[in-house]
Design a protein around this motif. Structure first.
Motif: not given
Length: 311
Positions: A77-80, A95-99, A102-103, A228-230
């Motif tokens: 999460y923190l990396l995302g 950014g918080a929603i993107t992370a 991922m987590a 792709r990154m997500i």
């Protein structure tokens, strides 16, 4: 290879059935939502209650699993979040929603059916522990940061609203009840126990069908680089982080380690676009859900082959 496909193919066939059932109007979107409500309100809580109440408290509250899954999820999460804020220059809200994508895994609708076919009863305990981590840490953290980015609502208000929502969630109530029964070493009476067992047995197939139906109509909208990154964060970095954390702990039960890694390899939770809608990024979240779910067929199949020697 055939053994791996025998695990993953039925999962994605059920997802495909749900997709095409909505595509050809065999079942409507409203009916899919109704089935989803059944799973979330009745079937998954019954599954969690059954798993927790039928095992000793020491078996259920496995500190190694909780530590590895929590630390691995939080690290991703923190990396995302760092990726979104520093490299993509996103505001804190998005950014918080993107992370979050991922987590947080779709532990109930995708992870549990896969892990159950692979490992059996250990899947239900992993599901319950994952729900604690996701609902009590990662999701509230994401909402707090997203609200902070909008500068609307204090941290205390967000925490209060989250606590109220969790207190009414059937899954959380089932977890608390199951943990209490496990701690007191009390088993459900025969008739309620049979009802719970019947509801629990419906959770996996109905959940997969709902996922498929929910995916129909979602579009990728030319966001491939971003998606792709997500997807890499969710399908590769998340299970890798959980595996590394397990590897650092002593005397780890290999079955629970495989369960944690496989849960982490699942695509993001199916209500991810709903969280995105609250902050104006529902289109991107829906596209990420579709893309990551499609890619998970290949990544999960590969990961099963990698993890098999650890059992």
């Amino acid at each position: 290879m055939l053994q791996i496909l025998s695990i993953t193919t039925p999962i994605f066939i059920l997802i495909g059935l749900g997709f095409f059932a909505v595509r050809f109007n065999v079942i409507s979107r409203e009916q899919i939502r109704g089935l989803g409500s059944f799973v979330i309100t009745f079937a998954l809580p019954a599954l969690v209650l059954k798993a927790l109440s039928n095992n000793s408290f020491q078996e259920v509250m496995n500190w190694q699993y909780m530590l590895a899954y929590t630390a691995g999820s939080l690290a991703v999460y923190l990396l995302g979040l760092l990726f979104a804020l520093r490299l993509r220059r996103e505001p804190l809200t998005t950014g918080a929603i993107t992370a979050l994508g991922m987590a947080v895994s779709n532990s109930g609708f995708v992870g549990y059916p896969i892990v159950a076919m692979l490992l059996g009863p250990a899947a239900a305990i992993g599901l319950a522990l994952n729900m604690l981590v996701e609902n009590l840490l990662i999701i509230p953290l994401s909402l707090i940061l997203a609200e902070a980015g909008r500068q609307q609502g204090s941290t205390a208000k967000v925490l209060g609203e989250t606590a109220k929502r969790l207190a009414r969630t059937p899954l959380i109530l089932a977890m608390l009840t199951g943990l209490l029964l496990s701690l007191l070493e009390v088993r459900l009476p025969a008739i309620p126990g049979k009802v719970v067992e019947m509801l629990a047995s419906a959770s996996a197939p109905v959940a997969l069908f709902v996922i498929g139906g929910s995916l129909y109509g979602l579009k990728l909208n030319g966001l491939f680089a971003e998606l792709r990154m997500i997807a890499i964060g969710k399908l590769i970095l998340h299970p890798l982080a959980v595996f590394l954390l397990f590897s650092l702990l002593p005397d780890v039960d290999p079955v629970l380690m495989v369960a944690g890694v496989m849960f982490a390899s699942s695509p993001m939770l199916s209500i991810y676009p709903i969280f995105g809608q609250r902050f104006g990024v529902e289109g991107r979240c829906a596209a990420a859900l579709l893309f990551t779910t499609l890619m998970s067929f290949f990544s999960i199949s590969l990961l099963i082959g990698v993890m098999k020697p650890h059992l």
